[in-house]
Scaffold this active site. Structure first.
Site: not given
Ligand code: EZ4
Ligand code: CO
Length: 402
Positions: A37, A147, A159, A210, A212, A236, A262, A283, A312, A316, A339, A402
């Site tokens: 991605n 989730r 996010y 998540d 993130h 996560e 992931e 993941r 994951h 993407d 997922e 991010w």
């Molecule tokens: O942000 O796959 O758990 N899922 C995630 C995704 C990631 C994207 C990044 O390309 O964290 O939404």
């Molecule tokens: Co994630």
């Protein structure tokens, strides 16, 4: 038997996908996903300019040797670009081998360990009420695991919150969108969301969240502890995992199960986390971690420590990865969860597939191979379009995760 062609197909039916098609002198072909991605064309070049020419004339049945050739043979090991390219080759070769054997891939791997693959869907909303409603909608669709991500009061663009609810897509612009993050606001809000979800729907469903990569280890520990009353299936990516030792701190403070991996590419990224039992779910998935050949190694290693898989499966990851992952999930003894973010109808049309959803489970289908193909005529209607993941900054402008 010989490989006669290894072609890279780029298509954008709503989002970009990179696909490898390996053809053989016996008419059997295999399909692999190579999508990374926001960095898609780097993998296209890696495959087209560097790896594909080395494959022509090789025996496609020698999956292990070709994997080692891609990994050791490049001298430069690991990394997301290299491992996505190796994964695409590996997935296509397993597809070919299963087709030659006349078996669905899960049979070639060792047969079914379960009747269905439990998946979790993504419920997201702009605020607490909307997210609670969305979780209800997923329960209504039969999901056993959901989730929940929500807009956070005082923060724009949290996010996991999409414009449309069914097809959340984070790679949203030709140059990265800038979003703002504040940990305090998030920590004030997230436990309230899960308190409300449990008060509304009870404890029969699995709930996930998540982080993130946005919290420091101590903040992550704090969040894990605050979420304990709501019995999450997992939290996560609560903190970045480059320094795997960071999870010792989180782990000693909370019993909330942890999931990571992931963005990992190899077994080496997971090694300390798994052998120190610092996580509960790993993941990694097919395209990110070197295909079926390497993912199997990661899962077997994880099994020694009772760490289960939780691949994951965001948008993407193309239907090709989803199909291959579902065969893997059907076989792997230490399966945890998968997922599942739905692809758009345009994407599903480009990638005809045998898998299907019913009652909270995905089923890989009984087609031979991994059961996912690419319709090159339809794919050609959707040329590559630059699309990037957003970046995040703190309120003072500092670049964050991010
Ligand atoms: O942000 O796959 O758990 N899922 C995630 C995704 C990631 C994207 C990044 O390309 O964290 O939404
Ligand atoms: Co994630």
């Amino acid at each position: 038997m010989k490989i006669t062609d290894a072609r890279v197909i780029v298509t954008c039916p709503g989002r970009n996908f990179v696909t490898l098609k390996i053809e053989t002198d016996q008419g059997v072909y295999g399909i692999g996903d190579a999508t990374l991605n926001g960095r898609e064309l780097a993998v296209v070049s890696y495959l087209r300019d560097h790896l594909a020419p080395c494959l022509i004339g090789r025996d496609p049945r020698r999956i292990e040797d070709i994997w080692q050739y891609g990994y050791r043979g490049a001298y430069w090991r690991r990394g997301p670009v290299t491992m996505a390219a190796i994964a695409a080759v590996d997935t296509a070769l397993w597809d070919i081998k299963a087709k030659m054997a006349g078996m669905p891939l899960y049979d070639l791997l060792g047969g079914k360990s379960r009747d269905g693959v439990m998946v979790y869907g993504h419920a997201n909303g702009a605020d607490l009420e909307q997210t609670v409603d969305e979780v209800g909608r997923y329960i209504g669709m039969g999901y056993k695991a959901i989730r929940a991500q929500s807009g956070v009061p005082g923060l724009k663009d949290a996010y996991g919150v999409g414009r449309g609810t069914m097809y959340y897509e984070p790679a949203d612009a030709a140059l990265p969108t800038e979003t703002v993050w504040d940990t305090r606001k998030s920590l004030n809000f997230v436990p309230k969301l899960f308190e409300k979800l449990r008060a509304t729907y009870g404890f029969d469903h699995h709930l996930l969240h998540d982080g993130h990569h946005r919290y420091t280890p101590m903040e992550a520990a704090n969040l894990g502890k605050a979420l304990e009353p709501y019995q999450l299936f997992w939290l996560e990516d609560c903190t970045p995992a480059e320094n795997q030792e960071a999870f010792k701190l989180v782990r000693q403070h909370t019993t909330t199960p942890l999931a990571v991996g992931e963005i990992f590419n190899t077994i080496w990224d997971c090694k300390d986390l798994i052998q120190n039992q610092l996580i509960d779910y790993i993941r990694c998935t097919v395209v990110r971690a070197g295909g079926i050949t390497h993912l199997r190694r990661i899962a077997d290693f994880a099994a020694l420590y009772q760490v289960r898989t939780g691949s994951h499966g965001a948008t993407d990851l193309s239907p090709v990865t989803m199909g291959a992952a579902l065969h893997f999930d059907t076989w792997v003894p230490n399966f945890g969860i998968q997922e599942y973010m739905r692809h758009t109808p345009e994407t599903d049309e480009v990638f005809p597939h045998a898998y299907s959803f019913a009652d909270g489970y995905l089923h890989p289908g009984d087609a031979i191979g991994h059961g996912v193909d690419i319709d090159e005529t339809i794919a050609a209607r959707y040329p590559y379009k630059p699309a990037y993941l957003p970046v995040a900054r703190l309120e003072d402008g500092t670049l964050w995760n991010w």
